[in-house]
Design an enzyme around this catalytic site. Sequence first.
Site, PDB file in Angstrom:
ATOM      1  N   LYS A  82      34.337 -40.956 -12.838  1.00 45.12           N
ATOM      2  CA  LYS A  82      33.560 -41.451 -13.977  1.00 45.12           C
ATOM      3  C   LYS A  82      34.456 -41.933 -15.114  1.00 45.12           C
ATOM      4  O   LYS A  82      35.515 -41.352 -15.368  1.00 45.12           O
ATOM      5  CB  LYS A  82      32.649 -40.337 -14.516  1.00 45.12           C
ATOM      6  CG  LYS A  82      31.535 -39.909 -13.572  1.00 45.12           C
ATOM      7  CD  LYS A  82      30.672 -38.834 -14.223  1.00 45.12           C
ATOM      8  CE  LYS A  82      29.633 -38.276 -13.265  1.00 45.12           C
ATOM      9  NZ  LYS A  82      28.578 -39.251 -12.928  1.00 45.12           N
ATOM     10  N   GLY A 154      22.687 -32.430 -15.233  1.00 44.19           N
ATOM     11  CA  GLY A 154      23.054 -31.080 -15.634  1.00 44.19           C
ATOM     12  C   GLY A 154      21.903 -30.163 -15.956  1.00 44.19           C
ATOM     13  O   GLY A 154      22.101 -29.056 -16.446  1.00 44.19           O
ATOM     14  N   ARG A 166      10.269 -44.146 -10.294  1.00 46.16           N
ATOM     15  CA  ARG A 166       8.904 -44.694 -10.258  1.00 46.16           C
ATOM     16  C   ARG A 166       8.788 -45.945 -11.141  1.00 46.16           C
ATOM     17  O   ARG A 166       8.167 -46.933 -10.766  1.00 46.16           O
ATOM     18  CB  ARG A 166       7.894 -43.642 -10.723  1.00 46.16           C
ATOM     19  CG  ARG A 166       7.527 -42.616  -9.663  1.00 46.16           C
ATOM     20  CD  ARG A 166       6.267 -41.869 -10.064  1.00 46.16           C
ATOM     21  NE  ARG A 166       5.909 -40.829  -9.127  1.00 46.16           N
ATOM     22  CZ  ARG A 166       5.253 -41.037  -7.981  1.00 46.16           C
ATOM     23  NH1 ARG A 166       4.914 -42.275  -7.634  1.00 46.16           N
ATOM     24  NH2 ARG A 166       4.941 -40.027  -7.186  1.00 46.16           N
TER      25      ARG A 166
END
Length: 293
Positions: A82, A154, A166
């Site tokens: 990351k 987390g 969705r």
Amino acid sequence: MEIKKGTWIIKKGFAEMFKGGVIMDVTSAEQAKIAEEAGAVAVMALERVPADIRKEGGVARMASIAKIREIMEAVSIPVMAKVRIGHIAEAKILEELGVDFIDESEVLTPADDRFHINKHEFKVPFVCGARDLGEALRRIAEGAAMIRTKGEAGTGNVVEAVKHMRRVMEQIKQVTKMEDEELVAYGKEIGAPVELLREVKRLGRLPVVNFAAGGVATPADAALMMMLGADGVFVGSGIFKSKDPRKMAKAMVLAVTYWDNPRILLKISEDIGEPMRGLDVEELEVRMQERGW
């Protein structure tokens, strides 16, 4: 531009290889080996999993080079890492190090409050988070070769990942029914390039792989995200914050493979130990998903 476009197609093709798989957050060589043995298609090298980043606070940065190298040397599967949103230098360092994929991630503290990284300028492919179709297409326009839901990392609470998946799927469905002039207006409304909206209409999906992430804590969570249309699943804190990481890692992989078989899901959900303790999203002081634009 043609060279960049060609390179993006290659990057996108690499991401396609992860489809139907699980990518696991790991913080050590030992954890990386557990992930590989369980059948993970890739690992995400981190100093701290999102649950610890959330708990400990402070500024969350790119993991140390020593940590990432340790994990790269431990496994044969692809290794991701990351970087902070907008942190071009961290990305250049990771590209030089030789990681297989970079996640420009809202889990880390953003470095730039106006711009994301121009990912076309890199040879290494990028994955980015998105809460809706506009966000996803903006990241793809910048060169992202893979998208994931942001969810709420987390927390061990899948509700936000469900909401984001969705929303993207519903917006894609709307786009497939639009005439071209409607696409132009919709692109302005959601801040997305009309060329990419036309591609979404043609394909009936995003033009890149779309994984679920953020709050996946059980095999059932992973299966749910596949049922909602995810191409695969990132699992952050859910494995190594559980009581039995080895069992949980294997169960996650099986759940993503057999997401549409309740009999197998029942079997793999038995005897896996306690999952990580979850957090109520409504009570959070910091919402990582709101980072980025």
